[in-house]
Design an enzyme around this catalytic site. Structure first.
Site, PDB file in Angstrom:
ATOM      1  CB  SER A   9     -11.163   4.385   8.038  1.00 22.65           C
ATOM      2  OG  SER A   9     -10.632   3.226   8.296  1.00 22.65           O
ATOM      3  CG  HIS A  35      -5.818   4.500  -1.190  1.00 25.11           C
ATOM      4  ND1 HIS A  35      -4.813   4.206  -1.329  1.00 25.11           N
ATOM      5  CD2 HIS A  35      -6.437   4.570  -2.298  1.00 25.11           C
ATOM      6  CE1 HIS A  35      -4.265   3.918  -1.469  1.00 25.11           C
ATOM      7  NE2 HIS A  35      -5.211   3.464  -2.766  1.00 25.11           N
ATOM      8  N   GLY A  36      -8.603   5.694   1.586  1.00 26.97           N
ATOM      9  CA  GLY A  36      -9.449   6.740   2.965  1.00 26.97           C
ATOM     10  C   GLY A  36     -10.936   5.983   3.837  1.00 26.97           C
ATOM     11  CB  THR A  58      -7.687   5.054  10.239  1.00 29.74           C
ATOM     12  OG1 THR A  58      -6.919   5.747   9.259  1.00 29.74           O
ATOM     13  CG2 THR A  58      -7.679   5.821  11.778  1.00 29.74           C
ATOM     14  CG  ASP A  65      -1.814   1.116   0.989  1.00 30.72           C
ATOM     15  OD1 ASP A  65      -2.456   1.667   0.376  1.00 30.72           O
ATOM     16  OD2 ASP A  65      -1.837   1.603   2.635  1.00 30.72           O
ATOM     17  CG  HIS A  66      -0.322   5.068  -0.301  1.00 32.37           C
ATOM     18  ND1 HIS A  66      -0.804   6.004  -1.269  1.00 32.37           N
ATOM     19  CD2 HIS A  66      -0.976   4.930   0.490  1.00 32.37           C
ATOM     20  CE1 HIS A  66      -1.745   6.627  -0.665  1.00 32.37           C
ATOM     21  NE2 HIS A  66      -2.942   5.509   0.441  1.00 32.37           N
ATOM     22  CG  HIS A  95      -4.232   8.211   3.549  1.00 35.29           C
ATOM     23  ND1 HIS A  95      -4.125   8.902   2.496  1.00 35.29           N
ATOM     24  CD2 HIS A  95      -5.012   7.281   3.150  1.00 35.29           C
ATOM     25  CE1 HIS A  95      -4.234   8.405   1.146  1.00 35.29           C
ATOM     26  NE2 HIS A  95      -4.386   6.768   2.037  1.00 35.29           N
ATOM     27  N   GLY A  96      -7.036   8.932   7.355  1.00 35.93           N
ATOM     28  CA  GLY A  96      -6.975   8.824   9.012  1.00 35.93           C
ATOM     29  C   GLY A  96      -7.966   9.251   9.212  1.00 35.93           C
ATOM     30  CG  ASN A  99      -7.514   1.221   0.316  1.00 31.69           C
ATOM     31  OD1 ASN A  99      -7.330   0.072  -0.320  1.00 31.69           O
ATOM     32  ND2 ASN A  99      -6.164   1.182  -0.094  1.00 31.69           N
TER      33      ASN A  99
END
Length: 275
Positions: free
Chosen positions: A205, A202-203, A227, A81-82, A174-175, A224
């Site tokens: 969560s 992505h992100g 978190t 990932d990344h 992200h987060g 994805n």
């Protein structure tokens, strides 16, 4: 069963759902996620963040993921990932990854294309497929979001690099969000129609369920979760009694909590029963 990135993407494309991609950090998070996939009869992606391959954690986590995937009765791809660069990509391949993400989204378009294409060609030699990123997906702590991915640039990126999946910026970060994001669903649909490739969110969560479902309908084929995997694990660890001194016993409820979280996302994304 351990499968390639292409194999697992083909399942999602054919059956029109999104693959849940869970970031793992240790044996326990891996156990919870793979147990959830087995119970739900779902194909999943188990992935690890680039810094685990920059440092040494990936050396220890990778064999755990590979062993779990090979033992499982459902298709599992082990994904980087990344990926920050060729060093992390090389390590991930050497340690058994069957899918690679290279993230050069902070660069200008042409430079991003050039760097991503190098990784696609590098991975092609060992028959491993690549996810790229166009439109930088930043952090919830950033002062402002980056510009959303443009449709014409997405088409050029896919055509010029040959990636098998494309992560796009459409409103996530992200987060843990301070307030729920609002995704640009129309842009997802437009990019999907223009590129015809598997799109990645992505992100995931903290994104509201209805928006995730709408994103899947628009063309997202991989989502994805990192978190919330961490929170599902750590929340239970902090609640577990210190009377348990055997670490294997102490971790049992944490594994169960990760499994519970993963089951919920597997069902939400439509992956249940698709193995």
């Amino acid at each position: 069963m351990l499968v390639s990135f292409k194999e697992i993407l083909d399942i999602a494309k054919e059956k029109c759902f999104a693959l849940p991609a869970f970031n793992v950090y240790n044996m326990e998070t891996t156990m919870g996620i793979v147990e959830a996939a087995e119970e739900a009869k779902a194909p999943i992606i188990v992935q690890s963040y680039s810094r685990l391959f920059t440092n040494e954690e990936g050396y220890y986590v990778s064999p755990i993921v590979i062993a779990a995937a090979k033992k499982a009765s459902v298709p599992i791809c082990f994904h980087l990932d990344h990926g920050a660069g060729i060093n992390e990509v090389s390590r991930a391949l050497r340690w058994g990854a069957t899918g690679i993400m290279i993230d050069k989204s902070a660069l200008e378009l042409e430079e991003n294309i050039a760097e991503t294409k190098k990784v696609v060609e590098f991975c092609k030699a060992v028959d491993v497929q690549v996810e790229g990123e166009l439109g930088h997906v930043g952090s919830v702590s950033d002062e402002k979001m980056c510009e959303y991915t443009k449709v014409d640039e997405a088409k050029k990126f896919v055509d010029d690099t040959g990636v098998d999946a494309l992560a796009i910026m459409v409103g996530t970060a992200h987060g843990r969000y301070k307030q729920a994001p609002v995704l640009d669903i129309q842009r997802i649909k437009d990019i999907y129609e223009a590129t015809g490739t598997a799109l990645v969110l992505h992100g995931g969560s903290g994104v509201p369920d209805d928006q995730l479902i709408a994103a899947i309908e628009a063309g997202i084929r991989k989502i994805n979760f990192g978190t919330d995997v961490c929170y599902s694990f750590l929340d239970q660890v902090f609640e577990t009694s210190r009377e348990f001194v055997g670490i294997d016993m102490f971790m049992k409820d944490a594994v169960k909590n990760v499994k519970k979280f993963a089951l919920g996302k597997i069902k939400l994304l439509g992956a249940e029963g698709k193995a």
